[in-house]
Design an enzyme around this catalytic site. Structure first.
Site, PDB file in Angstrom:
ATOM      1  N   GLY A   1      -0.666  11.589   5.796  1.00 30.11           N
ATOM      2  CA  GLY A   1      -1.865  11.203   5.067  1.00 30.11           C
ATOM      3  C   GLY A   1      -1.490  10.365   3.863  1.00 30.11           C
ATOM      4  O   GLY A   1      -0.327  10.117   3.566  1.00 30.11           O
TER       5      GLY A   1
ATOM      6  N   SER B   1       7.128  20.106   6.834  1.00 32.91           N
ATOM      7  CA  SER B   1       6.438  18.827   6.702  1.00 32.91           C
ATOM      8  C   SER B   1       6.941  17.846   7.755  1.00 32.91           C
ATOM      9  O   SER B   1       8.143  17.688   7.946  1.00 32.91           O
ATOM     10  CB  SER B   1       6.693  18.282   5.308  1.00 32.91           C
ATOM     11  OG  SER B   1       6.054  17.059   5.178  1.00 32.91           O
ATOM     12  N   SER B   2       5.998  17.200   8.454  1.00 35.00           N
ATOM     13  CA  SER B   2       6.410  16.207   9.458  1.00 35.00           C
ATOM     14  C   SER B   2       6.852  14.978   8.691  1.00 35.00           C
ATOM     15  O   SER B   2       6.082  14.423   7.909  1.00 35.00           O
ATOM     16  CB  SER B   2       5.240  15.836  10.350  1.00 35.00           C
ATOM     17  OG  SER B   2       4.498  16.964  10.685  1.00 35.00           O
TER      18      SER B   2
ATOM     19  N   ASN C   1       5.194  21.172   1.571  1.00 35.72           N
ATOM     20  CA  ASN C   1       4.999  21.830   2.876  1.00 35.72           C
ATOM     21  C   ASN C   1       6.357  22.281   3.398  1.00 35.72           C
ATOM     22  O   ASN C   1       7.307  21.503   3.407  1.00 35.72           O
ATOM     23  CB  ASN C   1       4.357  20.808   3.836  1.00 35.72           C
ATOM     24  CG  ASN C   1       4.056  21.409   5.196  1.00 35.72           C
ATOM     25  OD1 ASN C   1       4.380  22.575   5.450  1.00 35.72           O
ATOM     26  ND2 ASN C   1       3.445  20.627   6.056  1.00 35.72           N
TER      27      ASN C   1
HETATM   28  N1  LIG Z   1      -5.239  26.680  10.701  1.00 42.33           N
HETATM   29  C1  LIG Z   1      -4.238  27.229  10.032  1.00 42.33           C
HETATM   30  N2  LIG Z   1      -4.120  28.584   9.973  1.00 42.33           N
HETATM   31  C2  LIG Z   1      -3.110  29.149   9.296  1.00 42.33           C
HETATM   32  N3  LIG Z   1      -2.182  28.454   8.613  1.00 42.33           N
HETATM   33  C3  LIG Z   1      -2.252  27.116   8.619  1.00 42.33           C
HETATM   34  C4  LIG Z   1      -3.272  26.432   9.334  1.00 42.33           C
HETATM   35  N4  LIG Z   1      -3.078  25.108   9.157  1.00 42.33           N
HETATM   36  C5  LIG Z   1      -1.976  24.977   8.389  1.00 42.33           C
HETATM   37  N5  LIG Z   1      -1.482  26.173   8.057  1.00 42.33           N
HETATM   38  C6  LIG Z   1      -0.296  26.447   7.230  1.00 42.33           C
HETATM   39  O1  LIG Z   1      -0.003  25.300   6.453  1.00 42.33           O
HETATM   40  C7  LIG Z   1       1.295  24.815   6.686  1.00 42.33           C
HETATM   41  C8  LIG Z   1       1.308  23.317   6.662  1.00 42.33           C
HETATM   42  O2  LIG Z   1       0.571  22.792   7.734  1.00 42.33           O
HETATM   43  P1  LIG Z   1       1.023  21.520   8.523  1.00 42.33           P
HETATM   44  O3  LIG Z   1       2.465  21.516   8.755  1.00 42.33           O
HETATM   45  O4  LIG Z   1       0.129  21.395   9.685  1.00 42.33           O
HETATM   46  O5  LIG Z   1       0.689  20.391   7.479  1.00 42.33           O
HETATM   47  P2  LIG Z   1       0.688  18.822   7.711  1.00 42.33           P
HETATM   48  O6  LIG Z   1      -0.656  18.335   7.342  1.00 42.33           O
HETATM   49  O7  LIG Z   1       1.160  18.519   9.065  1.00 42.33           O
HETATM   50  O8  LIG Z   1       1.706  18.341   6.631  1.00 42.33           O
HETATM   51  P3  LIG Z   1       2.737  17.146   6.683  1.00 42.33           P
HETATM   52  O9  LIG Z   1       1.986  15.910   6.477  1.00 42.33           O
HETATM   53  O10 LIG Z   1       3.674  17.456   5.600  1.00 42.33           O
HETATM   54  O11 LIG Z   1       3.372  17.233   8.019  1.00 42.33           O
HETATM   55  C9  LIG Z   1       1.683  25.369   8.031  1.00 42.33           C
HETATM   56  O12 LIG Z   1       3.063  25.556   8.103  1.00 42.33           O
HETATM   57  C10 LIG Z   1       0.933  26.699   8.065  1.00 42.33           C
HETATM   58  O13 LIG Z   1       1.679  27.686   7.416  1.00 42.33           O
HETATM   59 MG   LIG Z   2       2.793  17.725   9.875  1.00 42.17          MG
END
Ligand SMILES: Nc1ncnc2c1ncn2[C@@H]1O[C@H](COP(=O)(O)OP(=O)(O)OP(=O)(O)O)[C@@H](O)[C@H]1O
Ligand SMILES: [Mg+2]
Length: 1138
Positions: free
Chosen positions: A390, A163-164, A160
Site C-alpha cells: 500500500g 510483511s510482504s 508488521n
Molecule cells: N483477518 C484477520 N484476523 C486476524 N488477524 C489478522 C487479520 N488480518 C491481519 N491480521 C494480523 O495482522 C498481521 C499483518 O497482516 P498482513 O501480513 O496481512 O498485512 P499486510 O497488509 O499484508 O502487510 P504488508 O504490506 O506489510 O505485507 C497478520 O500477521 C495477522 O497477525
Molecule cells: Mg502482506
C-alpha cells in the site's frame, strides 16, 4: 420437514451502518465513528456499496470457520452482515455463472491485513469450488505456494511481523464448471536492499532465520552454515527472534510446501545452497592495500569464507576473487580493467548478494508457476488476486526510490479504481435505464502523468540521467527535475529559482515532494540514480555464469561471454513502469472487486482503535470520496423482489400477498406511503433511492409495522388458543357422559340376564329327566327283541354254513383231479419236444462238420501255395515292432560316457543292434556338443589338441585332463602389482603363469612370469614385473620335454635370431600340457607353421655357446614328488623324476 427460508438483509440487526453509503450525515467524523462502533463490536468488515473495508482485528475472530463459509455460500451480497466471504462468493459466482473474469484488488498500508485477506479469499474459493482428487491437488498446490513465497519474500518490519516485501498478483484459473485448473503468479519489485541491510528493529527475509533454526545439523554442515545468527553480518541481530514466530517449525512447513508444490529434491537443495551463499557473502571482508602506483586496492581479509562459498556454488575461487578486485569496462573495441578500492569492493559484494537473492526469488516464482500451470488448453475463466504494497509514507524524509515506486503503483491503482467504479456506476444506470448525472471527482491522471510521462515524467528523466555520459549524481538528477517539473502543480522543490517553496523550511534541499492523491510525500533523492541503475559489475555476472551450479548459472544468463551485450540492461524504474502497465491492462479487462484494508493501530494490538491513524488511512485511500461517488446519484438500490418482500407489510394492497409483478407492487407501495417522487426512481429491475433518509424512514415504518403485526398476531393467537381449549373441554364432557350411561345400562342388563338363565335351567332340567325316563323304557324293550332275533339268525346261519362247506369240498376235489390230469399231459408233451430238439441239433452239427470238411478239402490247395510266406512276413514284422518298442523303454541315459546298452534279443538283429548303438552314441554326443558355449568349444578344442599331441606320449598328460585350461592364472590387468607389466604388454594375454626357469650353471630354479600373447613369448621378473626376455613366436622353433611325469620343458629358439643370443629356455611348470598346447595353437594360427614338439627323455638345449644334454632319469622319492635337477658336467644336466 421442509426448511422454512428466512429472507434476511444487511439491514437486520445492524451495528452502526453496514454500508457506508447509508451513512447519514456523511462526513469524516461520522465515517470514523461508524467504523469504530463496528470495530468495538467485533464487526471488522463494512461495505461501501460493493467495496469491502477490512479493519485488522489483530486477533483471531471466530468468523472464518466452515460454518461461516456455509452461511455465506450462494447468498446475495447484501443479504448477510458485511464479510470478506460475501465479496469472495459474489466474485466466484459471477465468474462461474456469468462467465465474467474477476479481479480482487487488495490495498492498504503495511500490516493492514492485505496478505491475510488474500489468503481468506483463496481459502473461501477453495472451500466452495469443486471437489475431487485432481481438483483438490490443484487447490492444495495453489494454497501451498503462499508459505514458500512468504518465507522468501516476507520479513519482520516495525509495522508488521510478516510483511510482504514484494507485490504479488495471482491469476487463479477455472474451467466452465468453476473447478480450479491452475494459476499464474506475477511478482513485483522485491525489496532486495533488505538482504544486505535492515533498519533497526527489523529482520532480513524469514528464510535465513528459518534455515539456521530449523535445518538439521547435517544439512547445515552440508550448506557450510553455523546455527548461530551472530556469525552472519547480513542478519540484523537486535530482533533476530520474533515473538510468537517459530522459525524452526516454519522451516518444516516451507519444505513441506515446496514438496507439495512440486519442487524436486535437487532443486530444493540448490535453492538452499544459493541462500547459504548469499548469507556467507556478507561475511567476506576487505582491507585496503596500497600499490606502487599510489592507487588503493582492496584485498579479501580472510579467504576461508570465500573458499566455502566457492565450494558451495562450484565457482573457481580465483575467478571470484578477481571479480571482487577488478572491474572490466568494455567499450566497443576496448576492454579496460581497473582495480576496485575497498568501498567499491563492498559495493560489488552487496550488489552480488542482492542480485543473487532477487533473481532466486524470481526463479522461485517462475518455478511455482511451472507447477501450478493449468494442464488443459480449454477456455479458462480467471480470478486475479492482487496483494500489493500500500501507500508508504515515512516520516523525516526517509522516503526513497522504493517508496516512490510503490506510491506510483498505488497512484495507478487509484486511477483504475476511480475509472472502474465510475464505469460500473454508469453501466448500472444505463442498464437500468436511469438518467446519468455527471459526478464530480478528483482525477489523479495528472499525478500519474507527472511520474510516467515518456518525455517529462520523473521516471523518464531519471532514466535519461542514468544513461547520460559524464558525471551523474543524485543532485544532478534533482537539478534536472527542478528544471522540468518546477511548474507542475503536484511537484514541490526548493531548488528552482522561481520555486514557490523557496521559503519552505520543512522541505530540505536534497528532497522533492509530490502531492499524491493520498497526501504529500517528501522523497529523499539520495540513492535514486544508484537504485535505478541497479548495477552489477559484469565481472561478477560472468563469474556467476561460470559457476558449476546449474541454478546459479541459470540466474545469470548475461554472464555468458557468447551473449555479451554492450547495451545497458533496462533500469529498475522502466522495468517497473512496464510491469505496472501490463498489470493495469490486465485488470481493466476484468470485473473489479475491492478490499480496502485499514490498520487500527501501530502497536499490532487487538482492541485498540487509533482514530488519528485510521483517519489518515481513510484520507489517502480516498474512502469518503468513494462513498460520495457511490452516492452521487442514488444512495441505495435494490431489486424489486427483495424490496417488495421487505416492505410489503406497509401497505394494505401488498399485504400479505401481491399477485402482480414486483415492480407494480413497489410502485403501489411507494405511492401509498407518499414518498416524494424525486426521492426514488424506477429502474428496469431495481428501485433506486436517492437518499439514505428515505431508506431509514422505510426501515422505521417497517419496524413499527412489524411491532403492530406482532401484536395482531399475538391477539389472534390468544383468541384461537382459548377457543380451541373450550371446544376441547366440551367434547371431552360429552364423551365422558356417554361412557358412564353405557356402563350403568350394561350392569342392569347383566343382572336380568343371569336371573332368566337360572329359571330357564330349572325348567329345562325337569323336562329332560322326564324324557330320559321314557327313553330308558323304550331302550330296554328294543334290547329284548334284538336278543331273540339274534338267536334265530344264528341258527339259520350255521345251517347254511354247513351246506356251503359240503358244496365247496366237492368242487375242490374236482379241481385237483383236473390239475393232475393237465400236468401229466404237459409233461408228456415237453418230453416229446425235447427229443425233437435234440435230434434237430445233432443233424445241424453233423451238417456243419460235413460242410467244414468239404471247405477244408476245397481250400487246402490255396493255403499251401501262399499262406506260409505271409505268416513269415507277419511274424518278422511283429518281432521288429516288439524289438523297437522294448528298445524305446530300455534306452540308456544321454551322457556320452554311459557305456550301457540293452542286450540283443534276437540273433538275426545283431548288426542292426550294433549300428543303432553307434547312431545313438553319435546323436547324444552331438546333443552334448550343442550345449557348448563358444568359450567351452574353444576349451574342448584345446583339450582335443592336447590329447592329440600328448596322449600316450607324456606321462603328465592324464593329470592335465581334469585341469580347466585357464590360461591367465595371474590377473595381470586387475592386480595393481603387475601394473608396470600390464602397461608394457598391450596385446591380449593368452597365458600368464609363474614358471621356474632352470639356471644353466647349477640347475637351480628361479621364478619367472611366463606370458604368451598373440605374437610373443615373454618372461618377466616375478617381483618387479620387468620384462627379461621377449621372443616373437616366429623365432620359437621347437619345444622339448620328457615322456615322464615332470613339468620340464625347453623352448628352442631360431638360431641367429635376436632372442637366441642368450640361449634356449629351460623351464618347468605344473601346467606344461596346457602351455605347450596353447603355444602350439598360437604359433600355428600366427605363423601358419606347426611347432615341433619333441618328446624324449634326452634332448639337447642350446645354452649361450654350448649345447647341453638334458637327461631324465628315474630318481628316488626323497623330495616327495618333486623332480630334482643337477648339473653333472659341462655337457650334462640330469633331472631325476620320482
Ligand atoms: N483477518 C484477520 N484476523 C486476524 N488477524 C489478522 C487479520 N488480518 C491481519 N491480521 C494480523 O495482522 C498481521 C499483518 O497482516 P498482513 O501480513 O496481512 O498485512 P499486510 O497488509 O499484508 O502487510 P504488508 O504490506 O506489510 O505485507 C497478520 O500477521 C495477522 O497477525
Ligand atoms: Mg502482506
Amino acid at each position: 420437514m421442509a426448511k422454512m427460508e428466512v429472507k434476511t438483509s444487511l439491514l437486520d440487526d445492524m451495528i452502526g451502518v453496514g454500508d457506508m453509503v447509508l451513512l447519514e450525515p456523511l462526513n469524516e467524523d461520522s465515517f470514523i465513528n461508524n467504523l469504530k462502533k463496528r470495530f468495538d463490536h467485533n464487526e471488522v468488515y463494512t461495505y461501501i456499496g460493493s467495496v469491502v473495508i477490512s479493519i485488522n482485528p489483530y486477533r483471531s475472530l471466530p468468523i472464518y470457520n466452515p460454518e461461516k463459509v456455509e452461511e455465506y455460500r450462494n447468498r446475495n451480497f447484501y443479504e448477510l452482515s458485511p464479510h470478506i466471504f460475501a465479496l469472495a462468493d459474489e466474485a466466484y459466482r459471477s465468474l462461474r455463472d456469468q462467465d465474467k473474469d474477476q479481479c480482487i484488488l487488495i490495498t492498504g498500508e503495511s500490516g493492514a491485513g492485505k496478505t491475510e485477506a488474500s489468503k481468506l479469499v483463496m481459502s473461501y474459493v477453495a472451500a466452495v469450488c469443486g471437489k475431487g482428487a485432481e481438483v483438490n491437488q490443484v487447490k492444495e498446490q495453489l494454497l501451498q505456494s503462499n508459505p514458500v513465497l512468504e518465507a522468501f519474500g516476507n520479513a519482520k518490519t516495525v509495522r508488521n511481523d510478516n510483511s510482504s516485501r514484494f507485490g504479488k498478483y495471482m491469476d487463479i484459473e477455472f474451467d466452465f464448471k468453476g473447478d480450479p485448473l491452475g494459476g499464474v503468479i506475477s511478482n513485483y519489485l522485491l525489496e532486495k536492499s533488505r538482504v544486505v541491510k535492515q533498519p533497526r528493529g527489523e529482520r532480513n527475509f524469514h528464510i535465513f532465520y528459518q534455515i539456521l533454526s530449523g535445518a538439521s545439523e547435517e544439512f547445515l554442515c552440508k550448506l557450510k552454515l553455523e546455527r548461530d545468527f551472530s556469525r552472519y553480518n547480513y542478519l540484523g541481530l537486535d530482533s533476530a527472534r520474533v515473538n510468537g514466530v517459530d522459525d524452526a517449525s516454519n522451516f518444516r512447513t516451507v519444505r513441506n510446501a515446496m514438496q507439495i508444490v512440486g519442487f524436486m529434491d535437487h532443486e530444493t537443495q540448490s535453492v538452499f545452497e544459493v541462500v547459504a551463499a548469499v548469507l556467507k557473502l556478507g561475511n567476506i571482508e576487505f582491507k585496503p592495500e596500497s600499490r606502487a602506483n599510489g592507487l588503493d586496492e582492496s584485498k579479501i581479509k580472510d579467504k576461508n569464507e570465500l573458499k566455502e562459498i566457492c565450494e558451495l556454488t562450484g565457482i573457481d575461487q580465483s575467478v571470484l576473487e578477481r571479480a571482487f578486485s577488478f572491474r572490466t569496462v568494455e567499450a566497443k573495441q576496448e576492454k579496460v580493467s581497473t582495480t576496485l578500492n575497498v568501498a567499491q569492493a563492498y559495493y560489488a559484494r552487496d550488489a552480488l548478494a542482492k542480485n543473487l537473492y532477487s533473481r532466486l526469488f524470481s526463479w522461485l516464482v517462475t518455478r511455482i508457476n511451472e507447477s501450478i500451470k493449468a494442464q488443459t488448453k480449454v477456455r479458462k475463466k480467471v480470478m486475479g488476486v492482487l496483494d500489493i504494497y500500500g501507500f508508504e509514507i515515512f516520516e523525516n524524509a526517509d522516503n526513497s526510490f522504493e517508496q516512490f515506486i510503490i506510491n506510483y503503483c498505488n497512484e495507478k491503482l487509484q486511477q483504475i479504481f476511480i475509472e472502474l467504479t465510475l464505469k460500473e456506476e454508469q453501466e448500472e444506470y444505463i442498464r437500468e435505464g436511469i438518467e446519468w448525472t455527471h459526478i464530480e471527482y478528483f482525477n489523479n491522471a495528472i499525478i500519474c502523468d507527472l511520474i510516467e510521462n515518456n518525455q517529462t515524467g520523473i521516471l523518464a528523466m531519471l532514466d535519461e540521467e542514468c544513461l547520460r555520459p559524464g558525471t551523474v549524481t543524485d543532485d544532478t538528477f534533482l537539478e534536472k527535475l527542478n528544471q522540468v517539473c518546477a511548474t507542475h502543480q503536484h511537484f514541490e522543490s526548493r531548488m528552482s529559482k522561481c520555486s514557490r517553496f523557496l521559503n519552505d523550511t520543512s522541505l530540505p534541499h536534497s528532497c522533492f515532494r509530490i502531492q499524491h492523491y493520498a497526501g504529500k510525500v517528501m522523497y529523499q533523492v539520495e540513492g535514486f540514480v544508484d537504485k535505478n541503475n541497479d548495477l552489477l559489475y559484469r565481472d561478477l555476472s560472468q563469474a556467476m555464469w561460470k559457476a558449476n551450479h546449474s541454478l546459479i548459472k541459470a540466474l545469470f544468463p548475461e554472464g555468458n561471454p557468447a551473449k555479451i551485450n554492450l547495451k545497458r540492461p533496462p533500469t529498475a524504474g522502466s522495468q517497473f513502469k512496464a510491469s505496472v502497465a501490463t498489470l493495469m491492462k490486465n485488470l481493466q479487462t476484468k470485473n473489479p472487486n475491492y478490499i480496502r484494508c485499514i490498520k487500527p493501530n501501530d502497536k499490532k494490538a487487538a482492541h485498540i482503535f487509533n482514530e488519528a491513524l485510521v483517519c489518515h488511512q481513510i484520507r489517502y485511500l480516498g474512502l469518503l470520496e468513494n462513498v460520495r461517488v457511490r452516492r452521487a446519484g442514488y444512495a441505495f438500490r435494490q431489486p424489486y423482489e427483495p424490496c417488495l418482500e421487505r416492505y410489503k407489510m406497509l401497505c394494505k394492497q401488498t399485504w400479505p400477498h401481491w399477485r402482480g409483478p414486483a415492480r407494480a407492487g413497489v410502485e403501489v407501495l411507494f405511492n401509498e406511503l407518499g414518498i416524494p417522487e424525486d426521492e426514488f426512481s424506477f429502474g428496469r429491475s431495481k428501485i433506486f433511492i436517492r437518499n439514505p433518509r428515505t431508506l431509514f424512514k422505510l426501515e422505521d415504518l417497517r419496524k413499527q409495522r412489524l411491532e403492530d403485526l406482532a401484536t395482531l398476531i399475538e391477539k389472534i393467537y390468544r383468541g384461537w388458543k382459548c377457543r380451541t381449549r373450550f371446544l376441547l373441554m366440551k367434547k371431552c364432557q360429552i364423551v365422558i357422559a356417554s361412557w358412564y350411561r353405557r356402563y350403568a345400562q350394561q350392569k342392569k342388563y347383566q343382572k336380568i340376564k343371569s336371573s332368566a338363565i337360572t329359571v330357564q335351567s330349572y325348567i329345562r332340567g325337569w323336562k329332560a329327566r322326564k324324557v330320559l325316563r321314557e327313553l330308558k323304557h323304550l331302550k330296554r324293550c328294543n334290547e329284548a327283541a334284538t336278543v331273540i332275533a339274534a338267536y334265530w339268525h344264528g341258527t339259520q346261519a350255521r345251517r347254511e354254513l354247513r351246506r356251503l362247506k359240503d358244496e365247496a369240498r366237492n368242487k375242490h376235489a374236482i379241481a385237483v383231479i383236473w390239475a393232475f390230469w393237465l400236468g401229466y399231459k404237459a409233461r408228456r408233451e415237453l418230453k416229446r419236444l425235447k427229443e425233437e430238439a435234440r435230434r434237430k441239433h445233432a443233424v445241424a452239427v453233423i451238417w456243419a462238420y460235413w460242410l467244414g470238411l468239404k471247405v477244408r478239402r476245397e481250400y487246402r490247395k490255396f493255403f499251401r501255395a501262399n499262406a506260409g510266406r505271409k505268416i513269415y512276413e507277419f511274424t518278422l514284422q511283429r518281432l521288429m515292432q516288439k524289438y523297437f518298442l522294448e528298445m524305446k523303454n530300455k534306452m540308456p541315459s544321454l551322457s556320452p560316457i554311459d557305456k550301457n546298452w540293452p542286450a540283443r534279443p534276437y540273433l538275426f538283429l545283431d548288426s542292426t543292434h550294433k549300428e543303432l548303438k553307434r547312431i545313438f552314441h553319435l546323436w547324444r554326443c552331438k546333443k552334448y556338443r550343442d550345449q557348448f558355449t563358444d568359450q567351452q568349444k574353444l576349451i574342448y578344442e584345446e583339450k582335443l589338441e592336447a590329447s592329440e599331441l600328448f596322449k600316450d606320449k607324456k606321462a603328465l598328460y592324464p593329470a592335465s585332463v581334469g585341469q580347466p585350461f585357464q590360461g591367465a592364472y595371474l590377473e595381470i590387468s586387475e592386480n595393481p602389482k603387475y601394473k608396470k607389466l600390464k602397461d608394457a604388454v598391450d596385446e591380449k594375454i593368452i597365458i600368464a603363469e609363474v614358471v621356474n626357469k632352470i639356471n644353466r650353471a647349477n640347475g637351480k630354479a628361479a621364478s619367472r612370469i611366463f606370458l604368451l600373447t598373440k605374437n610373443n613369448v615373454l618372461l618377466a621378473d616375478q617381483k618387479s614385473g620387468t620384462i627379461k626376455s621377449e621372443v616373437p613366436l616366429g623365432d620359437v622353433t621347437k619345444v622339448s620335454m620328457s615322456s615322464q611325469n615332470d613339468g620340464f620343458f625347453a623352448v628352442h629358439l631360431k638360431e641367429g635370431s635376436e632372442a637366441a643370443s642368450k640361449g634356449d629356455f629351460l623351464l618347468s611348470s605344473d601346467h606344461l600340457i596346457e602351455m605347450a598346447t596353447k603355444l602350439y595353437r598360437t604359433t600355428l594360427s600366427q605363423t601358419k607353421q606347426k611347432l615341433n614338439i619333441e618328446i624324449s627323455d634326452e634332448f639337447l638345449v642350446q645354452f649361450k655357446q654350448d649345447k647341453v644334454c638334458v637327461k631324465f632319469i628315474q630318481g628316488s622319492q626323497k623330495n616327495g614328488n618333486i623332480p630334482t635337477c643337477k648339473r653333472k658336467n659341462n655337457r650334462l644336466l640330469e633331472v631325476a623324476v620320482p
